[in-house]
Design an enzyme around this catalytic site. Structure first.
Site, PDB file in Angstrom:
ATOM      1  N   CYS A 157       0.839  -1.203   0.000  1.00 27.22           N
ATOM      2  CA  CYS A 157       0.000   0.000   0.000  1.00 27.22           C
ATOM      3  C   CYS A 157       0.872   1.251   0.000  1.00 27.22           C
ATOM      4  O   CYS A 157       1.691   1.446   0.906  1.00 27.22           O
ATOM      5  CB  CYS A 157      -0.920   0.014   1.212  1.00 27.22           C
ATOM      6  SG  CYS A 157      -1.991   1.483   1.263  1.00 27.22           S
ATOM      7  N   ALA A 281      -7.472  -5.151 -10.194  1.00 24.58           N
ATOM      8  CA  ALA A 281      -8.150  -4.330  -9.188  1.00 24.58           C
ATOM      9  C   ALA A 281      -9.036  -3.290  -9.859  1.00 24.58           C
ATOM     10  O   ALA A 281     -10.244  -3.475  -9.985  1.00 24.58           O
ATOM     11  CB  ALA A 281      -7.119  -3.660  -8.276  1.00 24.58           C
TER      12      ALA A 281
END
Length: 389
Positions: A157, A281
């Site tokens: 992340c 994603a």
């Protein structure tokens, strides 16, 4: 709450409540099965395995799951149970949960019950945690271990919240801590440990990083082919060559993440990286039917032959998603985010419908179904396309 009821409040993981939450019972009086070498490996904690045996176990587990190629990537607030099930209906072969915060997960029962739900159809499943403390991560992992196929550590992340929280891609500056997180899980869980990373600007640093994770006990590595600073996936292409280098350097299964817009990209990515599977994603958020061969008009070329209307559009997918949400409740913020993604093009044509949607501080399924019908009544059509093969 019983596992058969689909969503459950997770109590501390013990042998007793794990049996209660299983959808299948085990006959304690049945004769003991003959244990093969592969079964023995799968049942052996990593703490007792070293070198070749640990690699063999990693592959035995992956093969047992059917070596899934098409995988729903972890997405904060977006890869929740109803969305995972929708993607699975349209070709996804495995999926990640959204990133769960390990400390909050261990401390807050409300967070656990609302942020992690699953069901028997939701497999193979990766449960992803962010963490910076090995003991806290292990406690969180033990709570979900009976209900998944991998415990995944988020090491990729790149957002500011990850920097403030000291997790995700910002642990790339703290490799001894990363190693301790992986080792803690690998030595204490029965379910395998996986990791999801971003690449370093220098390829050799990336290879050293990946090898360190493998040596620490990581049984599967997903590689996002962008650096920590390369946050705009639409402007910056993922580096498939770096992913291929990682795949060639490691002995465990490797997954590729980045640049997947339609199924032609899936084929090219697998060929060019040699990866054992791919993650998607952002494209899935707009088009959950991606893995079934559907694509949005954005990825249809005028010169491309054999493209035709797939007789499916995003409004149809929204209705399917809402029905899954009624069956498997999730927070409304997740539902709102998905509708903005799937109906984005429709809203651009009729922004007043979007404004009415945004004005609703409290949502209801009745309102959302009516909104979809309203868009259709306004004559909006955004078909998904398929390649006629």
């Amino acid at each position: 709450m019983a596992f058969g009821s689909i969503t459950q409040t997770l109590a501390p993981s013990t042998a007793d409540n794990a049996d209660d939450l299983c959808s299948e019972t085990i006959d304690a009086c049945a004769p003991e099965p003959v244990v093969s070498h592969e079964t023995s490996l799968l049942a052996s904690p990593n703490a007792y395995l070293t070198g070749d045996a640990r690699i063999e176990r990693a592959w035995a587990h992956w093969k047992k799951l059917g070596e899934p190629k098409l995988i729903v990537a972890p997405m904060v607030d977006n890869s929740e149970l109803p969305f995972r099930l929708l993607c699975r209906k349209y070709g996804a072969e495995a999926a990640y949960t959204p990133m769960l915060h390990s400390r909050i997960f261990t401390e807050n029962e409300k967070y656990r019950s609302s942020e992690f739900t699953t069901c028997k159809e939701d497999r193979p499943l990766f449960v992803q945690f962010c963490a910076n403390d090995p003991d806290t991560l292990l406690e969180a992992a033990r709570r979900v271990e009976p209900y998944c196929d991998y415990i995944d550590i988020n090491l990729g992340c790149p957002q500011r919240i990850a920097k403030r929280g000291n997790y995700g891609a910002f642990l790339m500056d703290k490799l001894p801590l990363v190693k301790s997180l992986v080792e803690k899980l690998a030595q204490n869980l029965n379910v395998p440990v996986s990791c999801k990373i971003r690449i370093f600007p220098d390829l050799q640093d990336t290879l050293n990083y990946a090898k360190m994770l493998e040596d620490a006990g990581c049984a599967l590595l997903a590689v996002h082919g962008r650096t920590r600073d390369e946050k705009d996936g639409k402007k910056i292409r993922a580096n498939w060559e770096a992913i291929r280098a990682v795949k060639n350097a490691l002995r465990i299964p490797v997954l590729a993440n980045g640049n997947i817009r339609h199924t032609d990209d899936v084929k090219r990515c697998l060929e060019e990286t040699g990866a054992d599977g791919i993650l998607s994603a952002e494209t899935l958020l707009e088009n959950p039917a991606l893995f079934a061969g559907f694509r949005t008009i954005e990825w249809v070329s005028d010169s491309e032959e054999g493209i035709q209307d797939g007789k499916l559009d995003q409004a149809d997918l929204v209705v399917e998603y809402l029905k899954l949400c009624e069956k498997y409740p999730v927070p409304w913020r997740m539902i709102r985010a998905h509708l903005h993604k799937m109906l984005g093009e429709w809203f651009r044509v009729h922004p007043h419908v979007r404004d009415d949607f945004n004005a609703q501080s409290i949502l209801s399924f009745e309102f959302l179904y009516d909104m979809v019908s309203r868009l259709k009544d306004l004559g909006v059509t955004r078909p998904l396309y398929v390649k006629n093969t």
